[in-house]
Design an enzyme around this catalytic site. Sequence first.
Site, mmCIF file in Angstrom:
data_model
loop_
_atom_site.group_PDB
_atom_site.id
_atom_site.type_symbol
_atom_site.label_atom_id
_atom_site.label_comp_id
_atom_site.label_asym_id
_atom_site.label_seq_id
_atom_site.Cartn_x
_atom_site.Cartn_y
_atom_site.Cartn_z
ATOM 1 N N GLY A 104 0.822 -1.197 0.000
ATOM 2 C CA GLY A 104 0.000 0.000 0.000
ATOM 3 C C GLY A 104 0.856 1.248 0.000
ATOM 4 O O GLY A 104 2.089 1.180 0.088
ATOM 5 N N PRO A 105 0.230 2.423 -0.115
ATOM 6 C CA PRO A 105 0.975 3.691 -0.133
ATOM 7 C C PRO A 105 1.679 3.939 1.201
ATOM 8 O O PRO A 105 1.325 3.334 2.224
ATOM 9 C CB PRO A 105 -0.126 4.741 -0.390
ATOM 10 C CG PRO A 105 -1.323 3.979 -0.846
ATOM 11 C CD PRO A 105 -1.218 2.625 -0.228
ATOM 12 N N PRO A 106 2.654 4.829 1.219
ATOM 13 C CA PRO A 106 3.311 5.178 2.493
ATOM 14 C C PRO A 106 2.322 5.823 3.452
ATOM 15 O O PRO A 106 1.430 6.577 3.052
ATOM 16 C CB PRO A 106 4.401 6.176 2.054
ATOM 17 C CG PRO A 106 4.609 5.934 0.600
ATOM 18 C CD PRO A 106 3.292 5.489 0.062
ATOM 19 N N GLY A 107 2.485 5.524 4.716
ATOM 20 C CA GLY A 107 1.681 6.170 5.748
ATOM 21 C C GLY A 107 0.332 5.557 6.004
ATOM 22 O O GLY A 107 -0.461 6.131 6.758
ATOM 23 N N LYS A 137 1.083 0.050 7.483
ATOM 24 C CA LYS A 137 1.571 -1.330 7.307
ATOM 25 C C LYS A 137 2.431 -1.757 8.492
ATOM 26 O O LYS A 137 2.235 -2.840 9.058
ATOM 27 C CB LYS A 137 2.360 -1.420 5.990
ATOM 28 C CG LYS A 137 1.521 -1.139 4.754
ATOM 29 C CD LYS A 137 2.315 -1.291 3.483
ATOM 30 C CE LYS A 137 3.402 -0.234 3.354
ATOM 31 N NZ LYS A 137 2.851 1.139 3.289
ATOM 32 N N THR A 138 3.383 -0.928 8.864
ATOM 33 C CA THR A 138 4.248 -1.268 9.994
ATOM 34 C C THR A 138 3.459 -1.294 11.297
ATOM 35 O O THR A 138 3.695 -2.139 12.168
ATOM 36 C CB THR A 138 5.404 -0.264 10.089
ATOM 37 O OG1 THR A 138 6.121 -0.246 8.854
ATOM 38 C CG2 THR A 138 6.361 -0.634 11.211
ATOM 39 N N HIS A 153 -9.403 36.064 -8.795
ATOM 40 C CA HIS A 153 -8.954 34.727 -9.201
ATOM 41 C C HIS A 153 -9.655 33.642 -8.384
ATOM 42 O O HIS A 153 -10.206 32.680 -8.951
ATOM 43 C CB HIS A 153 -7.437 34.621 -9.028
ATOM 44 C CG HIS A 153 -6.868 33.323 -9.493
ATOM 45 N ND1 HIS A 153 -6.194 33.190 -10.686
ATOM 46 C CD2 HIS A 153 -6.849 32.082 -8.929
ATOM 47 C CE1 HIS A 153 -5.810 31.928 -10.839
ATOM 48 N NE2 HIS A 153 -6.185 31.232 -9.774
ATOM 49 N N GLU A 154 -9.662 33.795 -7.069
ATOM 50 C CA GLU A 154 -10.257 32.765 -6.218
ATOM 51 C C GLU A 154 -11.782 32.743 -6.344
ATOM 52 O O GLU A 154 -12.385 31.662 -6.340
ATOM 53 C CB GLU A 154 -9.843 32.981 -4.750
ATOM 54 C CG GLU A 154 -8.342 32.868 -4.489
ATOM 55 C CD GLU A 154 -7.764 31.536 -4.944
ATOM 56 O OE1 GLU A 154 -8.500 30.524 -4.966
ATOM 57 O OE2 GLU A 154 -6.581 31.506 -5.299
#
Length: 606
Positions: free
Chosen positions: A206-209, A212-213, A426-427
């Site tokens: 899976g992605p980091p963070g 998993k650990t 712009h916003e």
Amino acid sequence: MKQVNNPKRSLLYYYGFAMLIIVIFNFIAMPWYSERHVQQINYDSFMTMIDDRQVAEVQLQPSENQIIFTSTEDDTVYKTAMVEDPNLTQRLFDADVAFTGEIIEQASPIASFLSFVFQILLFVAIGQWISRMLLKKAGGNNAMQFNLGKSNARVYVQSTDGLSFKDVAGQDEAKESLTEVVDFLNNPKKYQAVGAKMPSGVLLVGPPGTGKTMLAKAVAGEANVSFFSMSGSEFVEMFAGAGAAKVRDLFKQAKEKAPCIVFIDEIDAIGKKRGQAIGNDEREQTLNQLLTEMDGFEGNNGVMILAASNQPESLDPALLRPGRFDRQVRVELPDLKGREDILKVHASKVQHDDSIDYNKIARMASGASGAELANIVNEAALRAVRQGRNAATQNDFEESIETIMAGEQKKNAILSDKEKWIVSYHEIGHALVAAKQSGSAPVEKITIIPRTSGALGYTMQVSEKGNDYLHSKENLETQLATLAGGRAAEEVAFNSITTGASNDIERMTQLARAMISQYGMSDTFGMVAFEQRNNQYLGNEASATGSAETQAAIDREIVELVGTQYDKAKTILINNRELLDELSHFLYNEETITGQQFMEIVNKYS
């Protein structure tokens, strides 16, 4: 979890061997080094220099069969072989050269040998002292020793302060798979009764963070068995065969303590596909040894292998086949409910108001990983301390999301009056184009306060659903028009454009290219993919697969698609020019407005 120390042999022998090599090198090299500064010449040249009165001092060394002398012109030391010349002393006397027949005494061979042995013993003693200091320091940190061929695996036993599955939220499917593993280790007869075999290995991808650990640590907290933990990079050594020896030692310990769990974090450090690179013999030997050891687990021997990786596509096929890693557990980014549960778990560890709306925060943090959500909670607590409060509030949580997304507010960044007007239009252009299209996510907040990320302002949209798993072509075109709204507002209001839309342009180009090259949303190319995605969990980069002519045609279609949506955004703003001006003036004066304030003005015109 409590870590069990496992003392190993001292490094004395390695230090002693290294020091011995150094001493031998010095013993051989020093005479050569010293003689590099003595220039050797023939006897004829020596005679000529005497006649020319270029010799300052001479030392005769019959025992060495050589003559050492210095020059009157520089500090160079010369030497020449001694020949039978009865007139040499008279010639030196006539040339006024100081000379001596003193013979330099040679050291006794026994004394030289004793001196050599003394140096070895001295270096060995120093090595032993350093080794003891390292062992003492390592033992104080409950760490393993640094011996070649010995694994640095950390061994954990059950502890009341360790992680458990209740501490891991947002990964219900992964916990269910790992709970079965823990149950198998603790109650093997229940599974053996129906002929079920324990998986040899479980790979967490899976992605980091995403945790998993943490899941692996939770397994250690739940299981009543030994738990060996080691990173893939710890197997990598500069000495050939050392990594394979570490693998053998690790699995030897595991077999002795079965039933147990062995966790290898970042296994792609040693498990990448073989034959793709040159000069990785040591890594391939380590991988081969790992494959051999995993094959050695037969029947219900009670050893379970857990591993984690962000790059499953780079792992060797022989490592992923059934019998080694029988099961892959996907640890993906959490959905809306998962994010809400993760926020509650981490918020329980900090002081906070009871009125926190975790659902709203989870929707604002769409796409965040478990580690990012933990950071959001921590940032909220830090902001509460900075504000002098003893508990984090809803506003602290919302501001922490903005801090992580766009950086801290730049209090020392002062925009000119003209720049402030341009950013305001712009916003509002983004927000108004979004509000005037169906299917667009509601506007949550608009601000023109500069941030440390370089953004001079931003518009936050928050989906009511929290997660969108499918996007229609119309929805993606709506996103393109919304991104184009900022530049379109500049042109409508000031008949000029600025660099403020650079990030919008980049995102529009990426989205338009994905629509044509990946999603098959082009009338010209149909359902044909012209890009291949790589590194699904690390960047997800795209590489082109079509010909140069096809890529040129895709580029033209991207320009056309982006231009169409830009014209659409511009038309919306022209048709709502009065509303655009009022909203921009309101934002200019307030600097930050909420989605509710924005919609009140929009509904007034509707």
